[in-house]
Design an enzyme around this catalytic site. Structure first.
Site, short mmCIF file in Angstrom:
data_model
loop_
_atom_site.label_atom_id
_atom_site.label_comp_id
_atom_site.label_asym_id
_atom_site.label_seq_id
_atom_site.Cartn_x
_atom_site.Cartn_y
_atom_site.Cartn_z
N ARG A 153 17.91 -11.46 -6.03
CA ARG A 153 17.34 -10.77 -7.20
C ARG A 153 17.69 -11.46 -8.51
O ARG A 153 16.97 -11.37 -9.49
CB ARG A 153 17.86 -9.33 -7.29
CG ARG A 153 17.34 -8.40 -6.22
CD ARG A 153 17.62 -6.96 -6.62
NE ARG A 153 17.53 -6.04 -5.49
CZ ARG A 153 16.40 -5.54 -5.02
NH1 ARG A 153 15.25 -5.87 -5.55
NH2 ARG A 153 16.43 -4.70 -4.00
N ASP A 197 1.57 -5.28 -3.84
CA ASP A 197 1.19 -5.93 -2.58
C ASP A 197 0.01 -5.14 -2.00
O ASP A 197 -1.12 -5.32 -2.42
CB ASP A 197 2.45 -5.94 -1.71
CG ASP A 197 2.30 -6.71 -0.41
OD1 ASP A 197 1.34 -7.48 -0.29
OD2 ASP A 197 3.14 -6.54 0.49
N ASP A 231 13.97 -9.32 -3.95
CA ASP A 231 15.04 -9.67 -3.01
C ASP A 231 14.54 -9.99 -1.62
O ASP A 231 13.42 -9.63 -1.24
CB ASP A 231 16.03 -8.50 -2.89
CG ASP A 231 15.45 -7.35 -2.07
OD1 ASP A 231 14.32 -6.91 -2.39
OD2 ASP A 231 16.09 -6.90 -1.11
N PHE A 254 5.56 -14.38 0.96
CA PHE A 254 6.76 -13.62 0.62
C PHE A 254 7.56 -14.39 -0.43
O PHE A 254 7.95 -15.54 -0.21
CB PHE A 254 7.61 -13.37 1.87
CG PHE A 254 8.77 -12.46 1.59
CD1 PHE A 254 8.59 -11.08 1.45
CD2 PHE A 254 10.05 -12.97 1.44
CE1 PHE A 254 9.65 -10.24 1.18
CE2 PHE A 254 11.12 -12.14 1.16
CZ PHE A 254 10.92 -10.77 1.04
N VAL A 255 7.80 -13.75 -1.56
CA VAL A 255 8.52 -14.41 -2.65
C VAL A 255 9.82 -13.66 -2.97
O VAL A 255 9.95 -12.46 -2.68
CB VAL A 255 7.64 -14.52 -3.93
CG1 VAL A 255 6.47 -15.45 -3.71
CG2 VAL A 255 7.16 -13.15 -4.39
N GLY A 295 13.43 -3.69 -8.02
CA GLY A 295 12.90 -5.02 -8.23
C GLY A 295 12.41 -5.32 -9.64
O GLY A 295 12.34 -6.48 -10.04
N GLU A 323 6.02 -2.38 -12.54
CA GLU A 323 6.30 -2.80 -11.16
C GLU A 323 6.65 -4.28 -11.10
O GLU A 323 6.18 -5.06 -11.93
CB GLU A 323 5.05 -2.55 -10.29
CG GLU A 323 5.06 -1.24 -9.54
CD GLU A 323 5.97 -1.25 -8.32
OE1 GLU A 323 6.88 -2.10 -8.25
OE2 GLU A 323 5.76 -0.41 -7.43
N LYS A 355 -0.66 -9.54 -5.50
CA LYS A 355 -1.23 -10.30 -4.39
C LYS A 355 -2.65 -9.76 -4.15
O LYS A 355 -2.83 -8.79 -3.42
CB LYS A 355 -0.40 -10.10 -3.12
CG LYS A 355 1.00 -10.67 -3.19
CD LYS A 355 1.72 -10.45 -1.86
CE LYS A 355 3.16 -10.87 -1.93
NZ LYS A 355 3.90 -10.49 -0.72
P1 5GP Z 1 3.17 -2.23 -1.91
O1 5GP Z 1 3.54 -0.79 -1.90
O2 5GP Z 1 2.24 -2.61 -3.05
O3 5GP Z 1 2.66 -2.71 -0.57
O4 5GP Z 1 4.49 -3.06 -2.08
C1 5GP Z 1 5.26 -2.98 -3.18
C2 5GP Z 1 6.71 -3.29 -2.89
O5 5GP Z 1 6.91 -4.12 -1.72
C3 5GP Z 1 7.29 -4.07 -4.03
O6 5GP Z 1 7.75 -3.23 -5.06
C4 5GP Z 1 8.38 -4.88 -3.35
O7 5GP Z 1 9.56 -4.12 -3.30
C5 5GP Z 1 7.87 -5.11 -1.95
N1 5GP Z 1 7.25 -6.45 -1.82
C6 5GP Z 1 5.93 -6.71 -1.66
N2 5GP Z 1 5.71 -8.03 -1.57
C7 5GP Z 1 6.92 -8.64 -1.70
C8 5GP Z 1 7.35 -10.02 -1.72
O8 5GP Z 1 6.58 -10.99 -1.61
N3 5GP Z 1 8.68 -10.22 -1.89
C9 5GP Z 1 9.58 -9.21 -2.03
N4 5GP Z 1 10.86 -9.56 -2.19
N5 5GP Z 1 9.22 -7.91 -2.01
C10 5GP Z 1 7.90 -7.62 -1.87
#
Ligand code: 5GP
Length: 181
Positions: free
Chosen positions: A172, A110, A166, A159-160, A52, A106, A138
């Protein structure tokens, strides 16, 4: 008049424009200038976390003018054979990390689980300093206490897609960031 062509349908979901290209570019350039100032004496190694982050990394690193190295990794998680539970591995990492300033790049932070895993692996490799840069954060979802040093834009818990992010492998390539309509 709301122009329907502005929405994007990816598989079964429709997304609407959320963050325009200009706003993303301004945020990314601001981060690059801060990094140029803060890390000018560090000879940092940027670790771009695929997939990403590719678009953010490309835009950011074009504006980084200090001496640096760039590497691309994927984070893989698998069950260890012992009782240790999940083991995290960084695929594609060939550089020696000992005593280096490592900048994690990154796409979005999230819950922070990915950042936590990266910290665990990098700490074991005796890096000098871990710095994190993310295009998006976020804050309502982030549950960890690791400092996120460079944040492009903060967004609500939605969710974006686009700008590298993606939905099921799609979207993407979009220049702007879209949110579920
Ligand atoms: P974390 O480990 O911080 O919970 O999540 C990180 C990963 O989750 C990001 O690198 C991404 O791949 C995915 N992710 C989290 N939120 C989103 C979102 O809103 N949209 C998309 N497309 N992927 C997300």
């Amino acid at each position: 008049m709301l122009c329907m062509s502005q929405t994007v349908t990816l598989k079964d979901k429709t997304f609407k424009p959320y963050i325009p290209q200009q706003k993303i570019a301004e945020a990314v350039n601001t981060l690059a200038q801060k990094i140029n100032e803060d890390l000018k004496n560090d000879f940092p190694l940027f670790l771009v976390v695929l997939n990403g982050s590719f678009m953010f990394a490309s835009d950011l690193l074009k504006e980084v003018t200090i001496p640096c190295q760039i590497s691309f990794i994927k984070v893989a998680s698998y069950h260890g054979t012992s009782s240790s539970g999940n083991v995290t591995e960084l695929i594609g990492l060939t550089e020696e990390l000992e005593n280096r300033t490592v900048v994690i790049i990154e796409d979005i932070v999230d819950t922070g689980t990915t950042i936590e895993r990266l910290y665990e692996v990098l700490t074991r490799k005796h890096v000098k300093k871990i710095v994190t840069a993310t295009a998006l954060l976020k804050p309502e979802a982030y549950k960890k206490s690791y400092k996120i040093d460079y944040i492009g834009l903060e967004i609500p818990n939605a969710f974006v897609v686009g700008y590298g992010l993606d939905y099921d492998g799609l979207g993407r390539n979009l220049k702007e960031i879209y949110v579920l309509a």
